[in-house]
Write an enzyme that holds these catalytic residues in place. Structure first.
Site, PDB file in Angstrom:
ATOM      1  CB  ALA A  70      -0.932   0.001   1.199  1.00 49.37           C
ATOM      2  CG  ASN A 149      -3.281   3.345  10.541  1.00 52.97           C
ATOM      3  OD1 ASN A 149      -3.809   4.297   9.946  1.00 52.97           O
ATOM      4  ND2 ASN A 149      -2.104   3.452  11.113  1.00 52.97           N
ATOM      5  CD  GLN A 177      -5.267  -1.180   9.033  1.00 47.44           C
ATOM      6  OE1 GLN A 177      -5.943  -2.108   9.486  1.00 47.44           O
ATOM      7  NE2 GLN A 177      -3.957  -1.140   9.155  1.00 47.44           N
ATOM      8  CB  ALA A 198      -1.288  -9.264   0.158  1.00 50.09           C
ATOM      9  CG  HIS A 199       1.289  -6.754   5.160  1.00 51.39           C
ATOM     10  ND1 HIS A 199       1.387  -6.360   6.470  1.00 51.39           N
ATOM     11  CD2 HIS A 199       1.514  -5.651   4.423  1.00 51.39           C
ATOM     12  CE1 HIS A 199       1.691  -5.062   6.519  1.00 51.39           C
ATOM     13  NE2 HIS A 199       1.765  -4.611   5.284  1.00 51.39           N
ATOM     14  CB  THR A 235      10.421  -9.098 -12.740  1.00 48.51           C
ATOM     15  OG1 THR A 235      11.357  -8.833 -13.781  1.00 48.51           O
ATOM     16  CG2 THR A 235       9.955 -10.534 -12.815  1.00 48.51           C
ATOM     17  CB  CYS A 319       3.818   8.242  15.941  1.00 41.90           C
ATOM     18  SG  CYS A 319       5.569   8.542  15.932  1.00 41.90           S
TER      19      CYS A 319
END
Ligand code: PLP
Length: 377
Positions: A70, A149, A177, A198-199, A235, A319
């Protein structure tokens, strides 16, 4: 360890791993090597994943650009849009953004863009009227994250999208999120650019995507072989992309039931933590179903976390850089520094059970009570 830090990252779902493994082993082709079977297989897998990502957010597969996550997607969206802004030079931004948006907006400001940072209410919500009021004839972009988040605030994305459409300007949302937890339909919501990764949805790290609405002009930020329609050369990370696609598919099919389950567990956790006089921060309504940001009055969050090593959570105040400053988000919603320093962010996820929630609550209540006793001595 009881893992309750799912806003930071999530474990890979075994089904996602199964989908990825062949592309790390026997199907190792480069999706751009179209002269043999291995290349074709890789290309096919990438296109399947593109359709899976598109389907989750209501996009056309041709509108999905694969990235490393992201942060890269947000950078491409904002710098890319700025690179094609023409005469316009004004950006409207929410102040609660993740650093990958906030610092990119600041980077644009240092290069001559004017920025209006929107006000937020005590729940961290942007008012659509304030967005409308901030737009000028020189505005080319509005950026407001879909969900926060830290405190989980879900923003009125559709209303902001409507305003952006009326004014003929681009609307970017960091959906990192929100994806998989709240409904997101980029077309109906009037979004032009949306970042995801994805994570955070039980996929692998280092794989994400940017939704780019057809007809949205972006300046590429990575030059080279011209992959991803020239918008992001390099790639393709085929196993990572396959993992992202599989993760999106799982989220799409089970989203509503899973959101209800998470909200129920989250509310149970909040109820149990009341025994330690803990009070939830952020919105009551319109919050991510897996988010509980909660303050333990009179207790230091860092000490509390050290006292409960069996549970993985985040301090609610630090933070992203890990400094002891209270976060900009908590400052923006007017939280008192002592309440912020005594706050913990619980992020629930797919693999959490009710027994884990009960055990985590028991450990935190015991530790908070113990720490208060020590402080009183
Ligand atoms: N945006 C938000 C709201 C996030 O929570 C995160 C991750 O912490 C990111 C962006 C960055 O995502 P990535 O780790 O894929 O670069």
């Amino acid at each position: 360890m009881i893992y309750l830090d799912n806003h930071a990252t999530t474990p890979v779902d075994p089904r996602v791993l199964d989908a990825m493994l062949p592309y790390l082993k026997e199907r190792f082709g480069n999706a751009a090597s179209r002269s043999h079977r291995l290349g074709w297989e890789a290309e096919e897998a990438v296109e399947r994943a593109r359709a899976q990502v598109a389907r989750l957010v209501g996009a056309d597969p041709r509108e999905i650009v694969f990235t490393s996550g992201a942060s890269e997607a947000n950078n491409l969206a904002l710098k890319g849009a700025a690179g094609r802004r023409g005469e316009k030079n004004h950006v409207v931004a929410s102040p609660l953004e993740h650093p990958s948006v906030r610092e990119t907006v600041e980077h644009l400001a240092a290069r001559g863009c004017d920025v209006t940072w929107l006000p937020v209410d005590r729940e961290g919500r942007v008012r659509p009227d304030d967005v409308a009021g901030a737009i000028t004839p020189r505005t080319f972009l509005v950026t407001v994250m879909a969900a926060n988040n830290e405190i989980g605030t879900v923003q009125p994305v559709r209303e902001i999208g409507r305003i952006a459409a009326e004014c003929g300007i681009l609307f970017h949302t960091d959906a990192t999120q929100a994806v998989g937890k709240v409904a997101l339909d980029v077309r109906a919501d009037g979004v032009h650019l949306a970042a995801l990764t994805a994570h955070k949805i039980f996929g692998p790290k280092g794989s994400g995507a940017l939704y780019v609405r057809q007809g949205t002009a972006l300046e590429p930020q990575t030059h080279g072989g011209g992959q991803e329609r020239g918008l992001r050369s390099g790639t393709l990370n085929v196993p990572g992309i396959v993992g992202l696609g599989a993760a999106c598919d799982i989220c799409r099919t089970g989203r509503e039931g899973e959101a209800a389950r998470l909200a129920r567990l989250r509310d149970r956790l909040e109820g149990l933590l009341a025994a330690a006089e803990a009070r939830a921060n952020g919105p009551r309504e319109g919050r991510l179903p897996n988010n509980l940001h909660i303050s333990f009055p009179g207790v230091d969050a860092e000490s509390l976390m050290l006292a409960v090593p069996e549970v993985a959570v985040s301090s609610g105040s630090a933070c992203a850089s890990g400094s002891m400053e209270i976060s900009r988000v908590l400052k923006a919603i007017g939280m008192r520094p002592d309440a912020a320093r005594g706050s913990i962010r619980f992020g629930l996820g797919r693999f959490n059970t009710e027994a884990e929630i009960d055990e985590a609550a028991r450990l935190f209540v015991a530790a908070a009570t113990r720490l208060r006793k020590v402080a009183r001595r």
